[in-house]
Design a protein around this motif. Structure first.
Motif, PDB file in Angstrom:
ATOM      1  N   PRO A   1     -10.103   0.855   9.923  1.00 60.31           N
ATOM      2  CA  PRO A   1      -8.808   0.790   9.430  1.00 60.31           C
ATOM      3  C   PRO A   1      -7.359  -0.109   9.372  1.00 60.31           C
ATOM      4  O   PRO A   1      -7.061  -0.524   8.471  1.00 60.31           O
ATOM      5  N   ILE A   2      -7.212   0.117  10.274  1.00 62.45           N
ATOM      6  CA  ILE A   2      -5.741  -0.733  10.814  1.00 62.45           C
ATOM      7  C   ILE A   2      -6.171  -2.123  10.567  1.00 62.45           C
ATOM      8  O   ILE A   2      -5.246  -2.201   9.763  1.00 62.45           O
ATOM      9  N   TYR A   3      -7.137  -2.892  10.443  1.00 59.16           N
ATOM     10  CA  TYR A   3      -7.528  -4.277   9.997  1.00 59.16           C
ATOM     11  C   TYR A   3      -7.153  -4.381   8.342  1.00 59.16           C
ATOM     12  O   TYR A   3      -6.452  -4.911   7.858  1.00 59.16           O
ATOM     13  N   ALA A   4      -8.112  -2.961   8.303  1.00 55.10           N
ATOM     14  CA  ALA A   4      -7.886  -3.412   6.984  1.00 55.10           C
ATOM     15  C   ALA A   4      -6.910  -3.185   5.716  1.00 55.10           C
ATOM     16  O   ALA A   4      -6.520  -3.793   4.890  1.00 55.10           O
ATOM     17  N   ALA A   5      -6.011  -2.122   6.319  1.00 54.29           N
ATOM     18  CA  ALA A   5      -4.304  -2.169   6.105  1.00 54.29           C
ATOM     19  C   ALA A   5      -3.972  -3.338   6.160  1.00 54.29           C
ATOM     20  O   ALA A   5      -3.040  -3.315   5.139  1.00 54.29           O
ATOM     21  N   ALA A   6      -3.693  -4.000   7.830  1.00 55.91           N
ATOM     22  CA  ALA A   6      -2.911  -5.301   7.161  1.00 55.91           C
ATOM     23  C   ALA A   6      -3.695  -5.851   6.583  1.00 55.91           C
ATOM     24  O   ALA A   6      -3.189  -6.414   5.740  1.00 55.91           O
ATOM     25  N   ARG A   7      -4.299  -6.226   6.504  1.00 57.36           N
ATOM     26  CA  ARG A   7      -5.190  -7.073   5.169  1.00 57.36           C
ATOM     27  C   ARG A   7      -5.243  -7.145   3.435  1.00 57.36           C
ATOM     28  O   ARG A   7      -5.032  -7.944   2.961  1.00 57.36           O
ATOM     29  N   LYS A   8      -5.264  -5.572   3.485  1.00 59.18           N
ATOM     30  CA  LYS A   8      -5.216  -5.028   2.317  1.00 59.18           C
ATOM     31  C   LYS A   8      -3.461  -5.344   1.365  1.00 59.18           C
ATOM     32  O   LYS A   8      -3.042  -5.539   0.344  1.00 59.18           O
ATOM     33  N   GLN A   9      -2.564  -5.833   2.738  1.00 59.10           N
ATOM     34  CA  GLN A   9      -1.066  -5.881   1.996  1.00 59.10           C
ATOM     35  C   GLN A   9      -0.826  -7.100   1.431  1.00 59.10           C
ATOM     36  O   GLN A   9       0.177  -7.059   0.585  1.00 59.10           O
ATOM     37  N   ALA A  10      -0.944  -7.911   1.790  1.00 59.70           N
ATOM     38  CA  ALA A  10      -1.129  -9.126   1.118  1.00 59.70           C
ATOM     39  C   ALA A  10      -1.732  -9.118   0.045  1.00 59.70           C
ATOM     40  O   ALA A  10      -0.593  -9.796  -0.716  1.00 59.70           O
ATOM     41  N   PRO A  11      -2.751  -9.050  -0.398  1.00 59.41           N
ATOM     42  CA  PRO A  11      -3.220  -9.319  -1.584  1.00 59.41           C
ATOM     43  C   PRO A  11      -2.077  -8.432  -3.015  1.00 59.41           C
ATOM     44  O   PRO A  11      -2.091  -8.396  -3.330  1.00 59.41           O
ATOM     45  N   GLN A  12      -1.918  -7.160  -2.092  1.00 61.90           N
ATOM     46  CA  GLN A  12      -0.477  -6.138  -3.132  1.00 61.90           C
ATOM     47  C   GLN A  12       0.274  -6.987  -2.647  1.00 61.90           C
ATOM     48  O   GLN A  12       0.948  -6.530  -4.496  1.00 61.90           O
ATOM     49  N   ASP A  13       1.300  -7.319  -1.706  1.00 59.66           N
ATOM     50  CA  ASP A  13       2.374  -7.667  -1.947  1.00 59.66           C
ATOM     51  C   ASP A  13       2.310  -9.102  -3.209  1.00 59.66           C
ATOM     52  O   ASP A  13       3.007  -9.455  -4.080  1.00 59.66           O
ATOM     53  N   LEU A  14       0.857  -9.987  -3.094  1.00 61.44           N
ATOM     54  CA  LEU A  14       0.729 -11.404  -4.602  1.00 61.44           C
ATOM     55  C   LEU A  14       1.256 -10.813  -5.794  1.00 61.44           C
ATOM     56  O   LEU A  14       1.192 -11.662  -5.949  1.00 61.44           O
ATOM     57  N   ARG A  15      -0.155  -9.649  -5.553  1.00 57.23           N
ATOM     58  CA  ARG A  15      -0.014  -8.620  -6.805  1.00 57.23           C
ATOM     59  C   ARG A  15       1.203  -8.445  -7.811  1.00 57.23           C
ATOM     60  O   ARG A  15       1.650  -9.116  -8.578  1.00 57.23           O
ATOM     61  N   ALA A  16       2.555  -8.542  -7.115  1.00 52.12           N
ATOM     62  CA  ALA A  16       3.158  -7.003  -7.147  1.00 52.12           C
ATOM     63  C   ALA A  16       4.363  -8.672  -6.956  1.00 52.12           C
ATOM     64  O   ALA A  16       4.773  -8.789  -8.020  1.00 52.12           O
ATOM     65  N   ASP A  17       4.424  -9.941  -6.592  1.00 48.25           N
ATOM     66  CA  ASP A  17       5.458 -10.799  -6.754  1.00 48.25           C
ATOM     67  C   ASP A  17       5.132 -11.600  -7.873  1.00 48.25           C
ATOM     68  O   ASP A  17       6.185 -11.520  -9.264  1.00 48.25           O
ATOM     69  N   LEU A  18       3.706 -11.734  -8.537  1.00 52.08           N
ATOM     70  CA  LEU A  18       2.941 -11.990  -9.616  1.00 52.08           C
ATOM     71  C   LEU A  18       3.777 -11.988 -10.987  1.00 52.08           C
ATOM     72  O   LEU A  18       3.751 -12.114 -11.761  1.00 52.08           O
ATOM     73  N   SER A  19       3.049 -10.273 -10.078  1.00 57.63           N
ATOM     74  CA  SER A  19       3.640  -9.562 -11.833  1.00 57.63           C
ATOM     75  C   SER A  19       4.723  -9.710 -12.250  1.00 57.63           C
ATOM     76  O   SER A  19       5.031  -9.647 -13.539  1.00 57.63           O
ATOM     77  N   HIS A  20       5.490  -9.170 -10.856  1.00 60.19           N
ATOM     78  CA  HIS A  20       7.120  -9.589 -11.617  1.00 60.19           C
ATOM     79  C   HIS A  20       7.482 -10.944 -12.174  1.00 60.19           C
ATOM     80  O   HIS A  20       8.526 -11.051 -12.836  1.00 60.19           O
TER      81      HIS A  20
END
Length: 87
Positions: A34-53
């Motif tokens: 779960p810790i690994y998954a949470a850390a790896r999910k942050q990158a696509p979430q940040d990318l999605r937010a940045d690209l959307s903005h």
């Protein structure tokens, strides 16, 4: 503005959300910690937010630029320094 630009943005957002969903499935199956998954999910979430903005802002700018030719701007007469003394 072409609807295809907004459709692309929608699909891009969906794809990046699916990355997080797939990581959730691996986490539920016990494949990744779960810790690994949470850390790896942050990158696509940040990318999605940045690209959307950024892309939303650029598309908005294009829409505004497309509207400018249809607006008639009245020229403002230039003022010289002598105007202040003649008033």
């Amino acid at each position: 503005m072409k609807p295809v630009f907004y459709e692309r943005l929608f699909h891009l957002n969906q794809c990046l959300e699916q990355v997080c969903d797939i990581l959730d499935l691996y986490e539920l199956d016990g494949v990744v910690h779960p810790i690994y998954a949470a850390a790896r999910k942050q990158a696509p979430q940040d990318l999605r937010a940045d690209l959307s903005h950024i892309l939303t802002g650029l598309l908005h700018q294009r829409e505004l630029e497309a509207c400018v030719p249809s607006v008639q701007i009245k020229p403002v007469p230039e003022r010289t320094g002598d105007d202040e003394f003649n008033a």
